[in-house]
Each structure stands twice: as C-alpha cells, then as structure tokens.
Write a protein that holds these residues in place. Structure first.
Motif, PDB file in Angstrom:
ATOM      1  N   ASN A   9       0.829  -1.205   0.000  1.00 49.57           N
ATOM      2  CA  ASN A   9       0.000   0.000   0.000  1.00 49.57           C
ATOM      3  C   ASN A   9       0.872   1.266   0.000  1.00 49.57           C
ATOM      4  O   ASN A   9       0.594   2.238   0.684  1.00 49.57           O
ATOM      5  CB  ASN A   9      -0.941  -0.013   1.191  1.00 49.57           C
ATOM      6  CG  ASN A   9      -2.116   0.946   1.060  1.00 49.57           C
ATOM      7  OD1 ASN A   9      -2.656   1.408   2.056  1.00 49.57           O
ATOM      8  ND2 ASN A   9      -2.538   1.247  -0.148  1.00 49.57           N
ATOM      9  N   HIS A 188     -10.481  -1.050   2.213  1.00 49.24           N
ATOM     10  CA  HIS A 188     -10.439   0.184   3.009  1.00 49.24           C
ATOM     11  C   HIS A 188     -10.069  -0.105   4.467  1.00 49.24           C
ATOM     12  O   HIS A 188     -10.428   0.653   5.373  1.00 49.24           O
ATOM     13  CB  HIS A 188     -11.779   0.925   2.936  1.00 49.24           C
ATOM     14  CG  HIS A 188     -12.227   1.209   1.534  1.00 49.24           C
ATOM     15  ND1 HIS A 188     -11.433   1.873   0.619  1.00 49.24           N
ATOM     16  CD2 HIS A 188     -13.387   0.893   0.887  1.00 49.24           C
ATOM     17  CE1 HIS A 188     -12.086   1.966  -0.535  1.00 49.24           C
ATOM     18  NE2 HIS A 188     -13.261   1.378  -0.401  1.00 49.24           N
ATOM     19  N   ARG A 189      -9.394  -1.236   4.671  1.00 49.13           N
ATOM     20  CA  ARG A 189      -8.916  -1.670   5.987  1.00 49.13           C
ATOM     21  C   ARG A 189     -10.055  -1.988   6.961  1.00 49.13           C
ATOM     22  O   ARG A 189      -9.847  -2.014   8.178  1.00 49.13           O
ATOM     23  CB  ARG A 189      -7.954  -0.642   6.595  1.00 49.13           C
ATOM     24  CG  ARG A 189      -6.808  -0.269   5.665  1.00 49.13           C
ATOM     25  CD  ARG A 189      -5.695   0.465   6.363  1.00 49.13           C
ATOM     26  NE  ARG A 189      -4.685   0.910   5.411  1.00 49.13           N
ATOM     27  CZ  ARG A 189      -3.456   1.283   5.722  1.00 49.13           C
ATOM     28  NH1 ARG A 189      -3.070   1.246   6.987  1.00 49.13           N
ATOM     29  NH2 ARG A 189      -2.600   1.690   4.807  1.00 49.13           N
ATOM     30  N   LYS A 190     -11.236  -2.254   6.443  1.00 43.55           N
ATOM     31  CA  LYS A 190     -12.394  -2.559   7.278  1.00 43.55           C
ATOM     32  C   LYS A 190     -12.501  -4.071   7.480  1.00 43.55           C
ATOM     33  O   LYS A 190     -12.502  -4.827   6.512  1.00 43.55           O
ATOM     34  CB  LYS A 190     -13.667  -2.008   6.646  1.00 43.55           C
ATOM     35  CG  LYS A 190     -13.683  -0.479   6.566  1.00 43.55           C
ATOM     36  CD  LYS A 190     -14.971   0.037   5.962  1.00 43.55           C
ATOM     37  CE  LYS A 190     -14.990   1.566   5.926  1.00 43.55           C
ATOM     38  NZ  LYS A 190     -16.251   2.076   5.319  1.00 43.55           N
ATOM     39  N   TYR A 218      -5.065  -9.791  10.623  1.00 43.97           N
ATOM     40  CA  TYR A 218      -5.635  -8.443  10.467  1.00 43.97           C
ATOM     41  C   TYR A 218      -5.052  -7.478  11.496  1.00 43.97           C
ATOM     42  O   TYR A 218      -4.624  -6.371  11.167  1.00 43.97           O
ATOM     43  CB  TYR A 218      -7.162  -8.525  10.610  1.00 43.97           C
ATOM     44  CG  TYR A 218      -7.858  -7.178  10.570  1.00 43.97           C
ATOM     45  CD1 TYR A 218      -8.240  -6.618   9.353  1.00 43.97           C
ATOM     46  CD2 TYR A 218      -8.144  -6.469  11.737  1.00 43.97           C
ATOM     47  CE1 TYR A 218      -8.880  -5.381   9.306  1.00 43.97           C
ATOM     48  CE2 TYR A 218      -8.776  -5.239  11.707  1.00 43.97           C
ATOM     49  CZ  TYR A 218      -9.140  -4.704  10.484  1.00 43.97           C
ATOM     50  OH  TYR A 218      -9.763  -3.478  10.444  1.00 43.97           O
ATOM     51  N   THR A 222      -2.861  -4.364   9.602  1.00 40.77           N
ATOM     52  CA  THR A 222      -3.767  -3.362   9.048  1.00 40.77           C
ATOM     53  C   THR A 222      -3.227  -1.941   9.167  1.00 40.77           C
ATOM     54  O   THR A 222      -3.509  -1.089   8.341  1.00 40.77           O
ATOM     55  CB  THR A 222      -5.148  -3.472   9.719  1.00 40.77           C
ATOM     56  OG1 THR A 222      -5.709  -4.745   9.384  1.00 40.77           O
ATOM     57  CG2 THR A 222      -6.091  -2.384   9.233  1.00 40.77           C
ATOM     58  N   SER A 225      -1.000  -1.720   5.870  1.00 44.75           N
ATOM     59  CA  SER A 225      -1.548  -1.919   4.528  1.00 44.75           C
ATOM     60  C   SER A 225      -2.938  -2.529   4.624  1.00 44.75           C
ATOM     61  O   SER A 225      -3.293  -3.156   5.632  1.00 44.75           O
ATOM     62  CB  SER A 225      -0.629  -2.841   3.721  1.00 44.75           C
ATOM     63  OG  SER A 225      -1.196  -3.151   2.459  1.00 44.75           O
ATOM     64  N   ASP A 226      -3.713  -2.366   3.544  1.00 46.42           N
ATOM     65  CA  ASP A 226      -5.006  -3.043   3.469  1.00 46.42           C
ATOM     66  C   ASP A 226      -4.829  -4.518   3.085  1.00 46.42           C
ATOM     67  O   ASP A 226      -5.759  -5.319   3.233  1.00 46.42           O
ATOM     68  CB  ASP A 226      -5.944  -2.337   2.486  1.00 46.42           C
ATOM     69  CG  ASP A 226      -5.293  -2.031   1.142  1.00 46.42           C
ATOM     70  OD1 ASP A 226      -4.072  -2.246   0.991  1.00 46.42           O
ATOM     71  OD2 ASP A 226      -6.003  -1.562   0.236  1.00 46.42           O
TER      72      ASP A 226
END
Length: 236
Positions: A9, A188-190, A218, A222, A225-226
C-alpha cells in the motif's frame, strides 16, 4: 526457501522493517516505490538483489532477494503485460521462474483477471517447466466470476491446473477457491470487508515441498496496509 508476497500500500521504505521480521528469501511487493526512493533506516537489512518495474516512481512492482538468490528479468518478457514479470531467480544450486504479479484494471472493463489470463497464454510454453511460481496481487477471486466471461478467476485457476500449477494456500489447507477461511485484503482496511485476492501458485513439483503457508493477521498488519502478507515456505 521462504517467499512472501505483500502489497505494501505504497511507501515500502517506511514499512520494510516490519515485513523483514518474517525473514523472506524472496519478497514480492506490489505498490512499491522506485529503488531511488528506497532510503531505509540504517538498521534495516538491505536486499542482496532487486528488480523493479513501473511507470509511476511512487507505485510499481518490486522484487527483492534477502538471500543468495539473484533476480533477472527474462528476455521473453512482453511489455504488454506490464505487471506480470517473468523472472529468473537462481543461486548456485537451483533456478526458479517466478512470475511477479500486480494485476491492473483494464481500460474497458473492471475484470483484473484478463491481464493475467492473456499473460498465461503468452507464456504458455514456459509454464510447462518445473520450478514455476506465480505470486502477487491478482486482484481477483472466484466470488466475482461472471459465467459468460472466459477470463474469470475460476477459469484462470483451471488453466493453471492444466499446467500442473496450483495455489499453495488452497493445496496446503485443502480449501476451495472463493471459500477461503483467511483473507488477504480488507477493503479500506475494514474488518467487515474481507477478500482473498493475493496468491502464490506453484508447479506440482514444488507443491509437494511446501512446509508452511501463512496469511498475516488483520490485527498485526492493518496499520501498514489493506493487504496481508502471504508467506510460503518450500523445503528446497
């Protein structure tokens, strides 16, 4: 041999120390800046060899050796498939053909798989060999298949299977494409938007030598990066 692919990212120079704790022999980094911009902290290990390809100096495809492997772009490289790079990765004992991948969105539709599909056909003869690895950000998954689209993800997997090339993750964990229990991208890192779109495929002679396949957690990745790193260890 430990191979890791991780879409960083961007700004790899600020994140290298975290992925290098995993001690890769070969590291494939989509969205990596040009080597001229890779100014690392003094205590960060420098690669023994590297190859970079891109048009944007802030966002290309970097391949790094942190061992005695040397990296060379094969002369067969077709620039039409800009981010499907056929590389010779070798030391004094063994040579691999590694396709480093960062799939790009075509101009006329939204199926990232088309570029890899066309590249696999172009490099068809080369893919008949042993010691073949395709690794990187494929930007594709069977969950997005459109049945009337010949170059969808499932058909790409089947095409590689016909070359005796298989996904290391799916082989090691006996899972189906599109039904993975581990995700490599959180959009979007969600945490509620997980996908499995980063892969390491390998020829059958290498599949039999896998000792470990790991996807980064995760919580651990996170903030950087996504995408999460995909780590594969071969007993070579």
């Amino acid at each position: 041999m430990k191979i890791i692919t991780w879409n960083c990212n961007m700004a790899f120079r600020k994140k290298a120390e975290f992925i290098l704790t995993e001690q890769p022999d070969i590291l494939i980094v989509p969205e990596c800046e040009h080597p001229d911009k890779l100014i690392f902290k003094n205590d960060i290990a420098r690669p023994t060899d590297l190859f970079w390809f891109g048009q944007n100096p802030n966002k290309g495809l970097g391949i790094f050796s942190y061992s005695d492997f040397k990296i060379e772009l094969l002369s067969i490289h077709n620039p039409e498939f800009k981010y499907v790079l056929p590389l010779s990765v070798s030391n004094d004992e063994i040579e691999f053909t590694i396709f480093a991948i960062w799939a790009q969105k075509p101009k006329n539709h939204d199926c990232y798989t088309e570029q890899i599909w066309n590249a696999v056909h172009f490099y068809s003869d080369l893919l008949n060999n042993e010691n073949i690895i395709l690794a990187g950000d494929f930007n594709s998954s069977s969950i997005w298949d459109k049945p009337n689209r010949i170059y969808n993800h499932s058909n790409l997997v089947e095409l590689l299977k016909n070359k005796n090339i298989y996904s290391t993750y799916h082989s090691f964990y006996n899972q189906e494409q599109g039904k993975e229990t581990a995700s490599t991208l959180f959009m979007h890192r969600k945490i509620d938007r997980p996908y499995h779109i980063d892969f390491c495929f390998a020829s059958n002679n290498l599949i039999n030598k896998i000792t470990s396949v790991q996807i980064g957690e995760y919580e651990n990745w996170t903030k950087y990066s996504d995408h999460k790193p995909v780590t594969v260890i071969f007993e070579i």
